[in-house]
Write a protein that holds these residues in place. Structure first.
Motif, PDB file in Angstrom:
ATOM      1  N   PRO A 220      -0.780   7.261  -8.315  1.00 17.38           N
ATOM      2  CA  PRO A 220       0.529   7.393  -7.995  1.00 17.38           C
ATOM      3  C   PRO A 220       0.924   6.461  -6.804  1.00 17.38           C
ATOM      4  CG  PRO A 220      -0.685   9.472  -8.105  1.00 17.38           C
ATOM      5  CD  PRO A 220      -1.709   8.560  -8.173  1.00 17.38           C
ATOM      6  N   MET A 221       1.945   5.868  -6.851  1.00 13.43           N
ATOM      7  CA  MET A 221       2.417   4.916  -5.888  1.00 13.43           C
ATOM      8  C   MET A 221       1.496   3.899  -5.411  1.00 13.43           C
ATOM      9  SD  MET A 221       4.292   7.787  -3.299  1.00 13.43           S
ATOM     10  CE  MET A 221       4.824   6.694  -2.087  1.00 13.43           C
ATOM     11  N   ALA A 222       1.103   3.270  -6.529  1.00 12.79           N
ATOM     12  CA  ALA A 222      -0.251   2.414  -6.213  1.00 12.79           C
ATOM     13  C   ALA A 222       0.275   1.119  -5.263  1.00 12.79           C
ATOM     14  CB  ALA A 222      -0.794   1.721  -7.631  1.00 12.79           C
ATOM     15  N   GLU A 223       1.526   0.838  -5.358  1.00 13.10           N
ATOM     16  CA  GLU A 223       1.947  -0.466  -4.529  1.00 13.10           C
ATOM     17  C   GLU A 223       1.889  -0.259  -3.332  1.00 13.10           C
ATOM     18  OE1 GLU A 223       2.892  -3.522  -5.232  1.00 13.10           O
ATOM     19  OE2 GLU A 223       2.319  -2.860  -7.292  1.00 13.10           O
ATOM     20  N   SER A 224       2.011   0.949  -2.641  1.00 11.55           N
ATOM     21  CA  SER A 224       1.912   1.119  -1.508  1.00 11.55           C
ATOM     22  C   SER A 224       0.619   1.901  -1.009  1.00 11.55           C
ATOM     23  CB  SER A 224       2.947   2.014  -0.796  1.00 11.55           C
ATOM     24  OG  SER A 224       3.374   3.130  -1.506  1.00 11.55           O
TER      25      SER A 224
END
Lengths: 325, 168
Positions: free
Chosen positions: A260-264
């Motif tokens: 989840p929310m791999a970008e950040s």
């Protein structure tokens, strides 16, 4: 020549990898102390540093520095002294190419990172042979021979299992493999994952694959004659080895920074997955007795190699089917 | 006018390391150290490949030669006879070795210099795994397969040789 900003970035990357190289093994070591203790209904270190003995390994390090550095008189001194360094360097280099997060969050993005890691981790056995032979001790030599036989054998399923993921992803770049990874690969690549993890354990000579140092038979195998800092270097190499194998397993088979929310938060998922695999490594040490030499070779050649070959066939079949549809 | 770049200087320096270590392999009287010098030689050759931007070949060199072949060699030496210190009973005919070594080295050097003197070597493409794979499995697939048959024959031969005792 590189302009200033690039030098700064390079220094930053090298610095970050070095910090990871020094801190992560200590974390794994401390976890091992505590996890093993609790699994055996003990408390483990409680005093050093106050809170649950968090500074135990720092204290151990200080102790190792103070110890006398002994080279046996009969030993081949230059080789004996060089071996711990040779044991450490491959793992340091391997850490540099494992991606921590999406995008550019990796020490050095290499086009053929996977191949690089496999090649460089295989060099570690040279250090073991150097240590074993130069110690001029029969237990050391026996340990070294066991290590060499073990590593030669397990290198094959190790590389084959990794090759399966590379085929699935269509690239040898570690960030590329993570990029291409999808959750259903957990099932598709499951045999390869198991083979890779087991032969990885054997590569770093962790229990149940610790025949080379089998303390009840060989004193301490190829480490018997080592003291002080040089011994500490070998220990450090073992724990960096756990980090590298766990991180590689997480990268290749568990999707690395995906979550989840791999970008950040990608780096967090990667660290958590690595930690989970490292926990299993520790758990296996507590739960399994040491494999005998013949069992060890049998497991490698009659189970792991055939399974990894079958996995290669499966990977190729699915891949071809996907390309054609 | 050719310009000598930093890469050229490094190529030469690493080449010297490779040759020096190779000389140490054949001249040291410490048996196991000879094997360890071989690690340095093959490692230096891997670095040469890197400097030629043939990354994949470089790491194949490390994986196969340093990681497997030298280890097997050291393993065999340690399993049979691996004294620490000098061995005095080594059979080393210096002059024939010098003659053959220097002769083949110089011969190859002049051959390459002669062949490529006129037209030079066109800069090869970067040696990525992809290009290498295409070359091996498209253009050179037959020699590749023939080579693998050769290896298979060697393997069968080794098994036959080692089984000899069981029959008698």
């Amino acid at each position: 020549m590189l302009p200033g900003m690039q030098w700064l970035e390079l220094a930053l990357r090298v610095g970050a990898v070095t910090v990871a190289f020094l801190v992560l093994p200590l974390l794994v070591g401390q976890t091992e102390h505590k996890v093993m203790a609790h699994m055996q209904a003990r408390l483990g270190p409680m005093y050093a540093g106050g809170f649950h003995g968090w500074a135990q390994l720092v204290a151990d390090g200080v102790k190792f520095i103070q110890k006398e550095d002994i080279t046996p008189r009969a030993a081949d001194s230059p080789v004996f002294k060089l071996a711990p360094g040779v044991a450490l360097i491959p793992y340091l280099l391997a850490l540099a190419v494992i991606p921590l997060g999406p995008g550019d969050l990796v020490g050095e993005p290499l086009d053929i990172g996977l191949f690089f890691v496999l090649a460089i981790v295989g060099v570690g056995v040279v250090a073991v042979l150097m240590a074993a032979w130069s110690s001029a001790n029969k237990y050391s030599l026996l340990g070294g021979l066991r290590a060499a036989a073990q590593l030669m054998g397990y290198e094959l399923p190790f590389v084959l299992a990794a090759a399966s993921v590379a085929m699935a992803a269509g690239t040898l770049s570690l960030p590329g493999i993570v990029e291409a990874w999808e959750p259903w690969w957990l099932i598709w690549q499951l045999p390869a994952a198991i083979v890779f993890f087991i032969s990885g354990l054997a590569e770093i000579r962790r229990p149940p694959f610790d025949m080379p140092i089998a303390d009840s038979e060989l004193v301490f195998g190829y480490l018997t004659e080592y003291t002080g800092m040089r011994f500490a270097f070998f220990l450090l190499a073992e724990y960096v080895g756990i980090v590298v194998i766990s991180a590689l397993t997480a990268t290749l088979f568990l999707g690395g920074w995906h979550g989840p929310m791999a970008e950040s938060l990608g780096w967090l998922w990667m660290l958590l997955k690595t930690a989970a695999v490292a926990f299993v490594v520790i758990w296996l040490r507590v739960a399994w007795p040491r494999l005998r030499e013949d069992q060890l070779q049998r497991l490698c050649w009659l189970v792991l190699v055939p399974v990894s070959l079958l996995q290669l066939v499966l990977t190729a079949a699915v891949r071809v089917a996907m390309v054609q549809s | 006018m050719t310009v000598i770049t930093l890469a050229d200087i490094m190529f030469g320096a690493v080449g010297l390391v490779a040759v020096g270590a190779a000389l140490a392999v054949v001249s040291t009287s410490h048996l196991v150290r000879a094997g360890l010098w071989l690690v340095v030689t093959l490692g230096a050759i891997a670095v040469e490949f890197l400097l030629l931007r043939a990354e994949f070949v470089a790491w194949v060199q490390v994986l196969i030669y340093v990681g497997a072949i030298v280890v097997l060699l050291l393993f065999a030496v340690m399993l049979t006879k691996a004294p620490i210190g000098r061995s005095t009973d080594l059979d080393r005919p210096i002059w024939p070795a010098l003659l053959v070594g220097a002769g083949s080295g110089l011969g190859l050097a002049t051959l390459f210099a002669w062949v490529y003197a006129s037209d030079g070597i066109s800069a090869p493409p970067v040696g990525s795994a992809e290009k290498l794979g295409q070359n091996i499995f498209r253009d050179w697939v037959l020699p590749f397969e023939v080579l693998s048959v050769l290896l298979l024959a060697a393997l069968v031969g080794a098994i036959v040789l080692s089984k000899k005792d069981a029959k008698s």
